[in-house]
Design a protein around this motif. Structure first.
Motif, PDB file in Angstrom:
ATOM      1  N   ARG A  91     -25.919 -30.635  10.535  1.00  0.00           N
ATOM      2  CA  ARG A  91     -24.723 -30.198  11.121  1.00  0.00           C
ATOM      3  C   ARG A  91     -23.570 -30.893  10.155  1.00  0.00           C
ATOM      4  N   PHE A  92     -23.791 -32.201   9.979  1.00  0.00           N
ATOM      5  CA  PHE A  92     -22.587 -32.889   9.266  1.00  0.00           C
ATOM      6  C   PHE A  92     -22.385 -32.177   8.073  1.00  0.00           C
ATOM      7  N   PHE A  93     -23.546 -32.175   7.099  1.00  0.00           N
ATOM      8  CA  PHE A  93     -23.478 -31.466   6.015  1.00  0.00           C
ATOM      9  C   PHE A  93     -22.944 -30.251   5.773  1.00  0.00           C
ATOM     10  N   THR A  94     -23.161 -29.330   6.705  1.00  0.00           N
ATOM     11  CA  THR A  94     -22.770 -27.855   6.462  1.00  0.00           C
ATOM     12  C   THR A  94     -21.492 -27.680   7.068  1.00  0.00           C
ATOM     13  N   MET A  95     -20.480 -28.872   7.332  1.00  0.00           N
ATOM     14  CA  MET A  95     -19.277 -28.771   7.951  1.00  0.00           C
ATOM     15  C   MET A  95     -18.376 -28.128   6.772  1.00  0.00           C
ATOM     16  N   THR A  96     -18.976 -28.249   5.482  1.00  0.00           N
ATOM     17  CA  THR A  96     -17.775 -28.123   4.389  1.00  0.00           C
ATOM     18  C   THR A  96     -18.664 -26.919   3.672  1.00  0.00           C
ATOM     19  N   PRO A  97     -17.894 -25.924   2.520  1.00  0.00           N
ATOM     20  CA  PRO A  97     -18.663 -25.014   1.719  1.00  0.00           C
ATOM     21  C   PRO A  97     -19.668 -26.042   0.860  1.00  0.00           C
ATOM     22  N   LYS A  98     -19.020 -26.833   0.188  1.00  0.00           N
ATOM     23  CA  LYS A  98     -19.890 -27.532  -0.822  1.00  0.00           C
ATOM     24  C   LYS A  98     -21.170 -28.282  -0.055  1.00  0.00           C
ATOM     25  N   GLY A  99     -20.921 -28.716   1.058  1.00  0.00           N
ATOM     26  CA  GLY A  99     -22.365 -29.429   1.771  1.00  0.00           C
ATOM     27  C   GLY A  99     -23.218 -28.250   2.368  1.00  0.00           C
ATOM     28  N   LYS A 100     -22.678 -27.128   2.576  1.00  0.00           N
ATOM     29  CA  LYS A 100     -23.479 -26.067   2.946  1.00  0.00           C
ATOM     30  C   LYS A 100     -24.035 -25.307   1.776  1.00  0.00           C
ATOM     31  N   LYS A 101     -23.550 -25.348   0.607  1.00  0.00           N
ATOM     32  CA  LYS A 101     -24.508 -25.004  -0.468  1.00  0.00           C
ATOM     33  C   LYS A 101     -25.638 -26.066  -0.961  1.00  0.00           C
ATOM     34  N   MET A 102     -25.021 -27.243  -0.562  1.00  0.00           N
ATOM     35  CA  MET A 102     -26.326 -28.290  -1.151  1.00  0.00           C
ATOM     36  C   MET A 102     -27.490 -28.185  -0.051  1.00  0.00           C
ATOM     37  N   VAL A 103     -27.074 -27.824   1.202  1.00  0.00           N
ATOM     38  CA  VAL A 103     -28.245 -27.965   2.355  1.00  0.00           C
ATOM     39  C   VAL A 103     -29.113 -26.592   1.858  1.00  0.00           C
ATOM     40  N   THR A 104     -28.372 -25.395   1.844  1.00  0.00           N
ATOM     41  CA  THR A 104     -29.086 -24.126   1.149  1.00  0.00           C
ATOM     42  C   THR A 104     -29.961 -24.307   0.081  1.00  0.00           C
ATOM     43  N   ASP A 105     -29.347 -25.126  -0.768  1.00  0.00           N
ATOM     44  CA  ASP A 105     -30.353 -25.329  -2.096  1.00  0.00           C
ATOM     45  C   ASP A 105     -31.642 -26.198  -1.672  1.00  0.00           C
ATOM     46  N   VAL A 106     -31.348 -27.148  -1.085  1.00  0.00           N
ATOM     47  CA  VAL A 106     -32.408 -28.047  -0.636  1.00  0.00           C
ATOM     48  C   VAL A 106     -33.536 -27.067   0.281  1.00  0.00           C
ATOM     49  N   TRP A 107     -32.896 -26.402   1.271  1.00  0.00           N
ATOM     50  CA  TRP A 107     -33.747 -25.609   1.848  1.00  0.00           C
ATOM     51  C   TRP A 107     -34.625 -24.349   1.202  1.00  0.00           C
ATOM     52  N   ARG A 108     -33.996 -24.015   0.228  1.00  0.00           N
ATOM     53  CA  ARG A 108     -34.553 -23.089  -0.846  1.00  0.00           C
ATOM     54  C   ARG A 108     -35.828 -23.745  -1.414  1.00  0.00           C
ATOM     55  N   THR A 109     -35.597 -24.678  -1.986  1.00  0.00           N
ATOM     56  CA  THR A 109     -36.525 -25.519  -2.641  1.00  0.00           C
ATOM     57  C   THR A 109     -37.573 -25.785  -1.814  1.00  0.00           C
ATOM     58  N   ILE A 110     -37.461 -26.463  -0.429  1.00  0.00           N
ATOM     59  CA  ILE A 110     -38.310 -26.907   0.416  1.00  0.00           C
ATOM     60  C   ILE A 110     -39.241 -25.626   0.876  1.00  0.00           C
ATOM     61  N   SER A 111     -38.462 -24.662   1.270  1.00  0.00           N
ATOM     62  CA  SER A 111     -39.331 -23.332   1.730  1.00  0.00           C
ATOM     63  C   SER A 111     -40.152 -22.773   0.972  1.00  0.00           C
ATOM     64  N   THR A 112     -40.272 -23.085  -0.296  1.00  0.00           N
ATOM     65  CA  THR A 112     -41.150 -22.384  -1.346  1.00  0.00           C
ATOM     66  C   THR A 112     -42.530 -22.541  -1.003  1.00  0.00           C
ATOM     67  N   PRO A 113     -43.270 -21.659  -1.015  1.00  0.00           N
ATOM     68  CA  PRO A 113     -44.793 -21.715  -0.622  1.00  0.00           C
ATOM     69  C   PRO A 113     -45.549 -22.909  -0.972  1.00  0.00           C
ATOM     70  N   SER A 114     -45.137 -22.984  -2.563  1.00  0.00           N
ATOM     71  CA  SER A 114     -46.008 -24.111  -2.956  1.00  0.00           C
ATOM     72  C   SER A 114     -45.877 -25.825  -2.377  1.00  0.00           C
ATOM     73  N   VAL A 115     -44.358 -25.755  -2.078  1.00  0.00           N
ATOM     74  CA  VAL A 115     -44.095 -26.974  -1.242  1.00  0.00           C
ATOM     75  C   VAL A 115     -44.251 -27.072  -0.021  1.00  0.00           C
ATOM     76  N   MET A 116     -44.311 -25.966   0.634  1.00  0.00           N
ATOM     77  CA  MET A 116     -44.698 -25.941   1.969  1.00  0.00           C
ATOM     78  C   MET A 116     -46.230 -26.131   2.291  1.00  0.00           C
ATOM     79  N   GLN A 117     -46.808 -25.864   1.480  1.00  0.00           N
ATOM     80  CA  GLN A 117     -48.425 -26.147   1.237  1.00  0.00           C
ATOM     81  C   GLN A 117     -48.701 -27.833   1.239  1.00  0.00           C
ATOM     82  N   LYS A 118     -47.818 -28.229   0.335  1.00  0.00           N
ATOM     83  CA  LYS A 118     -47.739 -29.603   0.112  1.00  0.00           C
ATOM     84  C   LYS A 118     -47.523 -30.466   1.253  1.00  0.00           C
ATOM     85  N   ILE A 119     -46.488 -30.161   1.848  1.00  0.00           N
ATOM     86  CA  ILE A 119     -45.882 -30.694   3.281  1.00  0.00           C
ATOM     87  C   ILE A 119     -47.068 -30.629   4.114  1.00  0.00           C
ATOM     88  N   LEU A 120     -47.563 -29.379   4.468  1.00  0.00           N
ATOM     89  CA  LEU A 120     -48.373 -29.109   5.654  1.00  0.00           C
ATOM     90  C   LEU A 120     -49.901 -29.245   5.284  1.00  0.00           C
TER      91      LEU A 120
END
Length: 124
Positions: A91-120
């Motif tokens: 919530r804190f980092f998505t208050m600004t457009p720059k932070g929202k872009k950073m969070v969505t970039d990180v989420w896009r990286t984490i939510s890829t199938p290969s990373v999810m398979q490593k996490i889970l």
């Protein structure tokens, strides 16, 4: 003829006494406390020693209940803290457009199938 407003300088009542009221412990008092602490600890240790036949068995048998309970409460508190910290940081980092872009970039990286398979730990 209008009356003039009351404009005299008002000094706080505490001002003359501020130096006297400042917290100060005399060195003699600190020395007396430092000399008394070992004696007080010895008395408490002696009381604990002579009463130990009563409280040691009680502490041992009740530890079968409160130690697992303390572990569970600690784990619940840790997981709750981490979840709240995660939500608060997103919530804190998505208050600004720059932070929202950073969070969505990180989420896009984490939510890829290969990373999810490593996490889970999903075998690929």
């Amino acid at each position: 003829n209008r009356a003039s407003p009351y404009t005299s300088k008002v000094a706080p009542y505490v001002t003359p006494y501020a130096k006297q009221a400042s917290p100060y412990v005399k060195p003699a008092m600190l020395a007396m406390v430092a000399l008394a602490i070992p004696a007080i600890l010895c008395v408490l240790g002696f009381i604990a020693l002579i009463t130990s036949p009563i409280w040691v068995p009680i502490a041992f048998f009740t530890s079968l209940l409160w130690i697992p309970l303390a572990i569970v409460v600690g784990l619940v508190a840790l997981v709750s803290f981490l979840a709240i910290a995660f939500v608060a940081s997103v919530r804190f980092f998505t208050m600004t457009p720059k932070g929202k872009k950073m969070v969505t970039d990180v989420w896009r990286t984490i939510s890829t199938p290969s990373v999810m398979q490593k996490i889970l730990y999903v075998p690929s």
